[in-house]
Motif scaffolding. Structure first.
Motif, PDB file in Angstrom:
ATOM      1  N   ALA A 125      16.144  -6.747   2.476  1.00 14.10           N
ATOM      2  CA  ALA A 125      14.924  -7.278   3.092  1.00 14.10           C
ATOM      3  C   ALA A 125      13.705  -6.443   2.693  1.00 14.10           C
ATOM      4  O   ALA A 125      12.639  -6.991   2.398  1.00 14.10           O
ATOM      5  N   TRP A 126      13.863  -5.109   2.675  1.00  8.39           N
ATOM      6  CA  TRP A 126      12.744  -4.258   2.288  1.00  8.39           C
ATOM      7  C   TRP A 126      12.348  -4.511   0.839  1.00  8.39           C
ATOM      8  O   TRP A 126      11.160  -4.591   0.516  1.00  8.39           O
ATOM      9  N   MET A 127      13.312  -4.646  -0.055  1.00 10.33           N
ATOM     10  CA  MET A 127      12.985  -4.913  -1.450  1.00 10.33           C
ATOM     11  C   MET A 127      12.333  -6.285  -1.617  1.00 10.33           C
ATOM     12  O   MET A 127      11.469  -6.469  -2.476  1.00 10.33           O
ATOM     13  N   ALA A 171       0.648  -2.998  -9.719  1.00 13.84           N
ATOM     14  CA  ALA A 171       1.859  -3.655  -9.239  1.00 13.84           C
ATOM     15  C   ALA A 171       3.074  -2.764  -9.495  1.00 13.84           C
ATOM     16  O   ALA A 171       3.945  -2.638  -8.621  1.00 13.84           O
ATOM     17  N   PHE A 172       3.132  -2.130 -10.659  1.00 14.79           N
ATOM     18  CA  PHE A 172       4.249  -1.237 -10.974  1.00 14.79           C
ATOM     19  C   PHE A 172       4.261  -0.039 -10.028  1.00 14.79           C
ATOM     20  O   PHE A 172       5.309   0.346  -9.507  1.00 14.79           O
ATOM     21  N   ILE A 173       3.101   0.555  -9.790  1.00 11.37           N
ATOM     22  CA  ILE A 173       3.013   1.704  -8.888  1.00 11.37           C
ATOM     23  C   ILE A 173       3.404   1.284  -7.468  1.00 11.37           C
ATOM     24  O   ILE A 173       4.109   2.021  -6.767  1.00 11.37           O
ATOM     25  N   GLY A 219       8.832   0.841  -2.986  1.00 11.37           N
ATOM     26  CA  GLY A 219      10.174   0.271  -3.013  1.00 11.37           C
ATOM     27  C   GLY A 219      11.249   1.221  -3.474  1.00 11.37           C
ATOM     28  O   GLY A 219      12.106   1.644  -2.695  1.00 11.37           O
ATOM     29  N   LEU A 220      11.244   1.568  -4.744  1.00 13.10           N
ATOM     30  CA  LEU A 220      12.355   2.321  -5.318  1.00 13.10           C
ATOM     31  C   LEU A 220      12.520   3.719  -4.733  1.00 13.10           C
ATOM     32  O   LEU A 220      13.623   4.094  -4.321  1.00 13.10           O
ATOM     33  N   LEU A 221      11.464   4.502  -4.713  1.00 11.01           N
ATOM     34  CA  LEU A 221      11.590   5.887  -4.247  1.00 11.01           C
ATOM     35  C   LEU A 221      11.976   5.982  -2.768  1.00 11.01           C
ATOM     36  O   LEU A 221      12.954   6.662  -2.442  1.00 11.01           O
ATOM     37  N   PRO A 222      11.268   5.329  -1.850  1.00 12.55           N
ATOM     38  CA  PRO A 222      11.657   5.467  -0.442  1.00 12.55           C
ATOM     39  C   PRO A 222      13.043   4.880  -0.158  1.00 12.55           C
ATOM     40  O   PRO A 222      13.833   5.468   0.582  1.00 12.55           O
ATOM     41  N   LEU A 223      13.338   3.755  -0.755  1.00 13.69           N
ATOM     42  CA  LEU A 223      14.630   3.128  -0.509  1.00 13.69           C
ATOM     43  C   LEU A 223      15.766   3.966  -1.081  1.00 13.69           C
ATOM     44  O   LEU A 223      16.808   4.134  -0.441  1.00 13.69           O
ATOM     45  N   GLY A 224      15.568   4.520  -2.272  1.00  9.92           N
ATOM     46  CA  GLY A 224      16.582   5.393  -2.856  1.00  9.92           C
ATOM     47  C   GLY A 224      16.824   6.621  -1.998  1.00  9.92           C
ATOM     48  O   GLY A 224      17.974   7.031  -1.774  1.00  9.92           O
ATOM     49  N   LEU A 225      15.764   7.221  -1.491  1.00  9.40           N
ATOM     50  CA  LEU A 225      15.891   8.391  -0.631  1.00  9.40           C
ATOM     51  C   LEU A 225      16.620   8.059   0.668  1.00  9.40           C
ATOM     52  O   LEU A 225      17.536   8.777   1.088  1.00  9.40           O
ATOM     53  N   VAL A 226      16.253   6.979   1.308  1.00  8.85           N
ATOM     54  CA  VAL A 226      16.893   6.587   2.570  1.00  8.85           C
ATOM     55  C   VAL A 226      18.366   6.253   2.349  1.00  8.85           C
ATOM     56  O   VAL A 226      19.228   6.682   3.127  1.00  8.85           O
TER      57      VAL A 226
END
Length: 108
Positions: free
Chosen positions: A7-9, A30-32, A38-45
């Motif tokens: 859902a977050w993605m 858009a890339f930033i 998306g990628l950094l926070p979700l990967g960390l969590v």
């Protein structure tokens, strides 16, 4: 847990699309947005939340290895040596014994 990540993605992809198609937006923005929201926070969590599962898998693998070693010993197989390296004996920290000081250089 995975449904929240999906859902977050989804939300992040919509934000990225809005940034890319906006008249004041850009593809770089858009890339930033995609990476930083998306990628950094979700990967960390997901990494932090997956820690207990990794610990349990490691403990299970160690228990299986110990059990296999005990079964091997019970079957009468010779025990493997504790250390596989050759060389001078080492202290409890794994370092070669010595005083730890560099030799003094002779003055010319």
């Amino acid at each position: 847990m995975h449904i929240v990540a999906i859902a977050w993605m989804f939300v992040v992809v919509l934000m990225t699309a809005a940034e890319a198609t906006s008249t004041q937006g850009s593809l770089l923005g858009a890339f930033i947005t995609f990476v930083l929201y998306g990628l950094l926070p979700l990967g960390l969590v997901l990494y932090i939340l997956g820690t207990p599962a990794r610990k349990a898998a490691r403990r299970q693998a160690e228990a299986a290895e110990t059990e296999a070693a005990m079964a091997e010993q019970a079957a009468g197989a010779p025990a493997r040596p504790a250390t596989a390296h050759s060389g001078p004996p080492r202290d409890a920290g794994g370092h070669a014994p010595g005083d730890g000081r560099a030799p003094e250089r002779e003055k010319a």
